[in-house]
Write an enzyme that holds these catalytic residues in place. Structure first.
Site, PDB file in Angstrom:
ATOM      1  N   ASP A  97      -3.265  -2.999  -2.492  1.00 22.99           N
ATOM      2  CA  ASP A  97      -4.336  -1.998  -2.502  1.00 22.99           C
ATOM      3  C   ASP A  97      -4.231  -1.146  -3.766  1.00 22.99           C
ATOM      4  O   ASP A  97      -3.161  -1.059  -4.390  1.00 22.99           O
ATOM      5  CB  ASP A  97      -4.225  -1.089  -1.264  1.00 22.99           C
ATOM      6  CG  ASP A  97      -5.452  -0.196  -1.091  1.00 22.99           C
ATOM      7  OD1 ASP A  97      -5.319   0.854  -0.454  1.00 22.99           O
ATOM      8  OD2 ASP A  97      -6.535  -0.551  -1.609  1.00 22.99           O
ATOM      9  N   ASN A  98      -5.348  -0.520  -4.169  1.00 24.26           N
ATOM     10  CA  ASN A  98      -5.360   0.515  -5.212  1.00 24.26           C
ATOM     11  C   ASN A  98      -4.972   0.063  -6.606  1.00 24.26           C
ATOM     12  O   ASN A  98      -4.412   0.849  -7.387  1.00 24.26           O
ATOM     13  CB  ASN A  98      -4.425   1.671  -4.823  1.00 24.26           C
ATOM     14  CG  ASN A  98      -4.647   2.158  -3.434  1.00 24.26           C
ATOM     15  OD1 ASN A  98      -3.761   2.045  -2.573  1.00 24.26           O
ATOM     16  ND2 ASN A  98      -5.828   2.691  -3.172  1.00 24.26           N
TER      17      ASN A  98
ATOM     18  N   ASP B  49       0.831  -1.208   0.000  1.00 21.71           N
ATOM     19  CA  ASP B  49       0.000   0.000   0.000  1.00 21.71           C
ATOM     20  C   ASP B  49       0.860   1.251   0.000  1.00 21.71           C
ATOM     21  O   ASP B  49       0.451   2.305   0.490  1.00 21.71           O
ATOM     22  CB  ASP B  49      -0.934  -0.022   1.224  1.00 21.71           C
ATOM     23  CG  ASP B  49      -2.054   0.997   1.110  1.00 21.71           C
ATOM     24  OD1 ASP B  49      -2.621   1.388   2.148  1.00 21.71           O
ATOM     25  OD2 ASP B  49      -2.362   1.429  -0.026  1.00 21.71           O
TER      26      ASP B  49
ATOM     27  N   GLU C 209     -11.587   4.068  -0.849  1.00 21.54           N
ATOM     28  CA  GLU C 209     -11.984   4.368   0.522  1.00 21.54           C
ATOM     29  C   GLU C 209     -12.861   5.627   0.614  1.00 21.54           C
ATOM     30  O   GLU C 209     -12.559   6.659   0.035  1.00 21.54           O
ATOM     31  CB  GLU C 209     -10.748   4.541   1.437  1.00 21.54           C
ATOM     32  CG  GLU C 209      -9.661   5.446   0.924  1.00 21.54           C
ATOM     33  CD  GLU C 209      -8.585   4.711   0.171  1.00 21.54           C
ATOM     34  OE1 GLU C 209      -8.879   3.676  -0.462  1.00 21.54           O
ATOM     35  OE2 GLU C 209      -7.439   5.162   0.184  1.00 21.54           O
TER      36      GLU C 209
ATOM     37  N   LYS D   3       2.655   3.410  -5.687  1.00 22.58           N
ATOM     38  CA  LYS D   3       2.124   2.357  -6.582  1.00 22.58           C
ATOM     39  C   LYS D   3       3.157   1.881  -7.608  1.00 22.58           C
ATOM     40  O   LYS D   3       3.122   0.746  -8.020  1.00 22.58           O
ATOM     41  CB  LYS D   3       0.850   2.860  -7.273  1.00 22.58           C
ATOM     42  CG  LYS D   3      -0.175   3.443  -6.285  1.00 22.58           C
ATOM     43  CD  LYS D   3      -0.405   2.547  -5.055  1.00 22.58           C
ATOM     44  CE  LYS D   3      -1.043   3.306  -3.905  1.00 22.58           C
ATOM     45  NZ  LYS D   3      -1.007   2.539  -2.623  1.00 22.58           N
TER      46      LYS D   3
HETATM   47  C1  LIG Z   1       9.137   3.304  -1.922  1.00 16.19           C
HETATM   48  N1  LIG Z   1       9.423   2.788  -0.626  1.00 16.19           N
HETATM   49  C2  LIG Z   1       8.745   3.171   0.493  1.00 16.19           C
HETATM   50  N2  LIG Z   1       9.244   2.749   1.672  1.00 16.19           N
HETATM   51  C3  LIG Z   1       8.609   3.095   2.816  1.00 16.19           C
HETATM   52  N3  LIG Z   1       7.497   3.839   2.875  1.00 16.19           N
HETATM   53  C4  LIG Z   1       6.979   4.288   1.705  1.00 16.19           C
HETATM   54  C5  LIG Z   1       7.565   3.967   0.473  1.00 16.19           C
HETATM   55  N4  LIG Z   1       6.813   4.515  -0.506  1.00 16.19           N
HETATM   56  C6  LIG Z   1       5.801   5.172   0.103  1.00 16.19           C
HETATM   57  N5  LIG Z   1       5.906   5.030   1.444  1.00 16.19           N
HETATM   58  C7  LIG Z   1       4.984   5.530   2.444  1.00 16.19           C
HETATM   59  O1  LIG Z   1       3.755   4.833   2.214  1.00 16.19           O
HETATM   60  C8  LIG Z   1       2.653   5.744   2.197  1.00 16.19           C
HETATM   61  C9  LIG Z   1       2.280   5.988   0.782  1.00 16.19           C
HETATM   62  C10 LIG Z   1       1.154   5.536   0.269  1.00 16.19           C
HETATM   63  C11 LIG Z   1       0.825   5.765  -1.165  1.00 16.19           C
HETATM   64  N6  LIG Z   1      -0.616   5.592  -1.315  1.00 16.19           N
HETATM   65  C12 LIG Z   1      -1.280   6.308  -2.208  1.00 16.19           C
HETATM   66  O2  LIG Z   1      -0.715   7.095  -2.959  1.00 16.19           O
HETATM   67  C13 LIG Z   1      -2.761   6.177  -2.235  1.00 16.19           C
HETATM   68  C14 LIG Z   1      -3.499   7.139  -2.917  1.00 16.19           C
HETATM   69  C15 LIG Z   1      -4.884   7.069  -2.950  1.00 16.19           C
HETATM   70  C16 LIG Z   1      -5.642   8.081  -3.680  1.00 16.19           C
HETATM   71  C17 LIG Z   1      -6.712   7.730  -4.495  1.00 16.19           C
HETATM   72  C18 LIG Z   1      -7.430   8.706  -5.195  1.00 16.19           C
HETATM   73  C19 LIG Z   1      -7.078  10.042  -5.083  1.00 16.19           C
HETATM   74  F1  LIG Z   1      -7.780  10.996  -5.734  1.00 16.19           F
HETATM   75  C20 LIG Z   1      -6.007  10.408  -4.266  1.00 16.19           C
HETATM   76  C21 LIG Z   1      -5.291   9.437  -3.574  1.00 16.19           C
HETATM   77  C22 LIG Z   1      -5.556   6.039  -2.283  1.00 16.19           C
HETATM   78  C23 LIG Z   1      -4.809   5.075  -1.594  1.00 16.19           C
HETATM   79  O3  LIG Z   1      -5.433   4.053  -0.929  1.00 16.19           O
HETATM   80  C24 LIG Z   1      -3.421   5.125  -1.580  1.00 16.19           C
HETATM   81  O4  LIG Z   1      -2.742   4.125  -0.910  1.00 16.19           O
HETATM   82  C25 LIG Z   1       3.197   6.979   2.868  1.00 16.19           C
HETATM   83  F2  LIG Z   1       2.517   8.096   2.502  1.00 16.19           F
HETATM   84  C26 LIG Z   1       4.630   7.013   2.361  1.00 16.19           C
HETATM   85  O5  LIG Z   1       5.457   7.815   3.204  1.00 16.19           O
HETATM   86 MG   LIG Z   2      -4.039   2.493  -0.414  1.00 15.68          MG
END
Ligand SMILES: CNc1ncnc2c1ncn2[C@@H]1O[C@H](/C=C/CNC(=O)c2cc(-c3ccc(F)cc3)cc(O)c2O)[C@H](F)[C@H]1O
Ligand SMILES: [Mg+2]
Length: 214
Positions: A169-170, A141, A199, A144
Site C-alpha cells: 500500500d501507499n 502496510d 483512501e 513505509k
Molecule cells: C516496523 N515494524 C512494525 N511491526 C509491527 N507493526 C508496525 C510496524 N511498523 C508500523 N507498525 C504498525 O503499522 C501501522 C502503521 C502504518 C503506517 N501507515 C502509514 O503511515 C500510512 C499513512 C497514510 C497517510 C497518507 C497521507 C497523509 F497525509 C497521512 C497519512 C496512509 C496510509 O494508507 C498509511 O498506511 C500502525 F500504525 C503501526 O503501529
Molecule cells: Mg496504508
C-alpha cells in the site's frame, strides 16, 4: 482522558455494523472515515484492488504487516478459502486491542492470528512458531521505510517462494520510493503498479503488486 480515533472507529462498527457480517463492518468503517474522521485504512477504492488481487492469488497462508485497526485484515480474511490462514502483525498494543475487537465483530477470528510485536523480530520466528513453509500473499502496510528491510528479511527467512505475491500500500502517498526501486529493479520480482487514490481522498496513491520469481 478522551477516546482515541481507533476507539471511535470501533464504536462506529459496534453501532452501525451487524455482528458476524464482514461486509457491514467494512462499510461502517468506510462511512465513518469518509464522513466523520479520516483514518489510514486502505479504504474502499484501493480495497477493491486488494480484493481482486487476493481473489486471484487465493492464498492458503497470508501475512499482513501493520494491522492498525484491522480494516484490511477483515477485507483479506473474508475472502480466504476455508482452512486458509492470515497472520497479521501489529506492534502498538492499543491498535492491536481495537483490531482484535473489530476482527471478532466481523466473525473472522478463526481465520486470523494477530501477533503483537515488531515485524523485524517476528518474521524470523514465523516458521518455528506457526509452522509456515512460505507465504503465498503478503500485504505491506506498516511504516513505509520498513517495506524494503522486511521484504529482504522474508526472502532471507525463506518465507517467500516462487509465485508468492507481495502487495504494498501507499507506494505513492506517503510513498515508498526505495521499495519501488527495489522490487522494480530486482530480477527476482515481476512488478506492476495499480493506480488509485489515497483512501477517502482524491489524492493519487496506488498499490504495487510484485510476484517473487524464486
Ligand atoms: C516496523 N515494524 C512494525 N511491526 C509491527 N507493526 C508496525 C510496524 N511498523 C508500523 N507498525 C504498525 O503499522 C501501522 C502503521 C502504518 C503506517 N501507515 C502509514 O503511515 C500510512 C499513512 C497514510 C497517510 C497518507 C497521507 C497523509 F497525509 C497521512 C497519512 C496512509 C496510509 O494508507 C498509511 O498506511 C500502525 F500504525 C503501526 O503501529
Ligand atoms: Mg496504508
Amino acid at each position: 482522558t478522551g477516546s482515541s480515533r481507533p476507539q471511535r472507529m470501533l464504536k462506529a462498527v459496534q453501532k452501525n455494523a451487524t455482528k458476524g457480517d464482514p461486509e457491514s463492518v467494512i462499510s461502517a468503517i468506510d462511512y465513518y472515515c469518509r464522513h466523520k474522521e479520516w483514518a489510514m485504512n486502505v479504504g474502499d477504492e484501493k480495497g477493491l484492488i486488494l480484493d481482486s488481487v487476493l481473489t486471484e492469488v487465493n492464498p492458503s497462508t497470508a501475512l499482513e504487516l501493520g494491522t492498525y485497526c484491522g480494516y484490511s485484515t477483515v477485507r483479506i480474511a473474508r475472502l480466504l478459502s476455508p482452512g486458509s490462514k492470515l497472520i497479521t502483525v501489529e506492534f502498538n498494543p492499543a491498535f492491536a486491542a481495537v483490531a482484535r475487537q473489530i476482527i471478532a465483530y466481523a466473525g473472522l477470528q478463526d481465520k486470523v492470528t494477530l501477533v503483537e510485536g515488531p515485524s523485524g523480530d517476528l518474521i524470523p520466528k514465523m516458521k518455528a512458531r506457526f509452522g509456515i513453509k512460505s507465504f503465498d500473499f503478503v500485504f505491506l502496510d506498516h511504516w513505509k521505510d520498513r517495506y524494503v528491510p522486511d521484504t529482504k528479511l522474508l526472502e532471507d527467512c525463506g518465507l517467500v517462494s516462487e509465485g508468492s505475491v507481495l502487495l504494498a500500500d501507499n507506494v505513492i502517498c506517503p510513498g515508498a520510493p526505495e521499495y519501488l526501486k527495489y522490487v522494480r529493479n530486482s530480477p527476482r520480482y515481476e512488478s506492476r503498479y495499480y493506480k488509485s487514490n489515497l483512501e477517502y481522498t482524491k489524492v493519487e496513491d496506488g498499490l504495487e503488486k510484485s510476484v517473487f520469481l524464486g
